[in-house]
Design a protein around this motif. Structure first.
Motif, mmCIF file in Angstrom:
data_model
loop_
_atom_site.group_PDB
_atom_site.id
_atom_site.type_symbol
_atom_site.label_atom_id
_atom_site.label_comp_id
_atom_site.label_asym_id
_atom_site.label_seq_id
_atom_site.Cartn_x
_atom_site.Cartn_y
_atom_site.Cartn_z
ATOM 1 N N UNK A 41 0.843 -1.194 0.000
ATOM 2 C CA UNK A 41 0.000 0.000 0.000
ATOM 3 C C UNK A 41 0.882 1.249 0.000
ATOM 4 N N UNK A 42 0.706 2.093 -0.998
ATOM 5 C CA UNK A 42 1.416 3.370 -1.065
ATOM 6 C C UNK A 42 0.887 4.297 0.032
ATOM 7 N N UNK A 58 14.226 -6.410 -8.058
ATOM 8 C CA UNK A 58 13.853 -5.004 -8.138
ATOM 9 C C UNK A 58 14.821 -4.167 -7.317
ATOM 10 N N UNK A 59 14.898 -2.904 -7.645
ATOM 11 C CA UNK A 59 15.675 -1.965 -6.827
ATOM 12 C C UNK A 59 14.745 -1.130 -5.960
ATOM 13 N N UNK A 60 13.441 -1.254 -6.185
ATOM 14 C CA UNK A 60 12.455 -0.519 -5.396
ATOM 15 C C UNK A 60 11.068 -0.753 -5.953
ATOM 16 N N UNK A 61 10.118 -0.022 -5.392
ATOM 17 C CA UNK A 61 8.714 -0.170 -5.773
ATOM 18 C C UNK A 61 8.133 1.211 -6.034
ATOM 19 N N UNK A 62 7.204 1.292 -6.977
ATOM 20 C CA UNK A 62 6.646 2.591 -7.347
ATOM 21 C C UNK A 62 5.140 2.504 -7.518
ATOM 22 N N UNK A 66 0.891 8.528 -8.535
ATOM 23 C CA UNK A 66 1.709 9.742 -8.558
ATOM 24 C C UNK A 66 3.189 9.453 -8.710
ATOM 25 N N UNK A 67 3.562 8.171 -8.767
ATOM 26 C CA UNK A 67 4.963 7.821 -8.959
ATOM 27 C C UNK A 67 5.814 7.872 -7.703
ATOM 28 N N UNK A 68 5.170 7.833 -6.530
ATOM 29 C CA UNK A 68 5.967 7.768 -5.304
ATOM 30 C C UNK A 68 6.792 6.490 -5.371
ATOM 31 N N UNK A 69 8.079 6.592 -5.100
ATOM 32 C CA UNK A 69 8.985 5.475 -5.245
ATOM 33 C C UNK A 69 9.657 5.156 -3.911
ATOM 34 N N UNK A 70 9.678 3.864 -3.585
ATOM 35 C CA UNK A 70 10.219 3.374 -2.321
ATOM 36 C C UNK A 70 11.403 2.452 -2.588
ATOM 37 N N UNK A 76 10.671 6.203 1.444
ATOM 38 C CA UNK A 76 10.229 6.985 0.288
ATOM 39 C C UNK A 76 11.449 7.674 -0.296
ATOM 40 N N UNK A 77 11.820 7.320 -1.526
ATOM 41 C CA UNK A 77 13.034 7.840 -2.150
ATOM 42 C C UNK A 77 12.767 8.897 -3.217
ATOM 43 N N UNK A 78 11.579 8.877 -3.793
ATOM 44 C CA UNK A 78 11.286 9.860 -4.835
ATOM 45 C C UNK A 78 9.848 10.319 -4.669
ATOM 46 N N UNK A 79 9.699 11.613 -4.550
ATOM 47 C CA UNK A 79 8.384 12.227 -4.372
ATOM 48 C C UNK A 79 8.189 13.236 -5.500
ATOM 49 N N UNK A 80 7.626 12.782 -6.653
ATOM 50 C CA UNK A 80 7.391 13.716 -7.756
ATOM 51 C C UNK A 80 6.478 14.852 -7.296
ATOM 52 N N UNK A 81 6.648 15.981 -7.866
ATOM 53 C CA UNK A 81 5.828 17.147 -7.531
ATOM 54 C C UNK A 81 5.891 17.467 -6.041
ATOM 55 N N UNK A 82 7.071 17.353 -5.449
ATOM 56 C CA UNK A 82 7.244 17.588 -4.010
ATOM 57 C C UNK A 82 6.697 18.943 -3.556
ATOM 58 N N UNK A 83 6.792 20.017 -4.354
ATOM 59 C CA UNK A 83 6.239 21.304 -3.905
ATOM 60 C C UNK A 83 4.725 21.277 -3.666
#
Length: 152
Positions: A41-42, A58-62, A66-70, A76-83
């Motif tokens: 669950x994201x 895998x190197x992670x899960x997405x 919204x493409x949140x990547x773990x 949480x390693x990548x948070x697109x649209x962080x602003x």
């Protein structure tokens, strides 16, 4: 939950459906070699981060919303649209973990997270002493059987 044979190398993972809990769990071996389990669950909208069984490591899960990547440790390693998410701390938004224990190469999870209210050793009790040193640790699964049974 499973067997260590299912995820023998770092990056290996398997998706497990736990109908008794009504959830899906990702069992993964991290780059450090540790076994971990996470709810599928994201943290953003509750979408799945694994949508089907893996074909490879895998190197992670997405999340595909919204493409949140773990990473494999649930961070949480990548948070697109962080602003668009002011004030969010990525450290608070990892995948939710379950406690994991291994005995004789069998993997057990507890939904309460770490640490579980009862240790795996205590839960196994007399069974652990009765079969210690036996052939269980040498067994490797050769097939997967699925069955539906009416039990409580």
């Amino acid at each position: 939950m499973g067997h260590t044979f299912e995820v023998p190398t770092p990056g290996g993972y398997v998706l497990k459906r736990l109908p008794t809990l009504g959830v899906e769990v990702i069992l993964v071996r991290g780059q450090d070699g540790e076994l971990r389990a996470f709810y599928n669950i994201c943290a953003h909208r509750g979408n799945k981060v694994v949508r089907e069984q893996p074909a490879s490591n895998a190197s992670g899960f997405s999340c595909n919303f919204r493409g949140w990547t773990y990473d494999l440790e649930s961070r949480l390693r990548h948070l697109p649209d962080a602003p668009e998410f002011p004030g969010l701390d990525p450290c608070d938004l990892g995948l939710r973990a379950l406690a994991v224990g291994v005995w004789e190469n069998f993997v057990f999870v507890h939904p309460a997270g770490d640490p579980p209210p009862v240790s795996l050793d205590d839960w196994l009790g007399e069974l652990k002493a009765a079969v210690a040193g036996g052939p269980l640790s040498k067994l490797q699964p050769s097939a997967i059987l699925r069955a539906t049974a009416k039990v409580n």
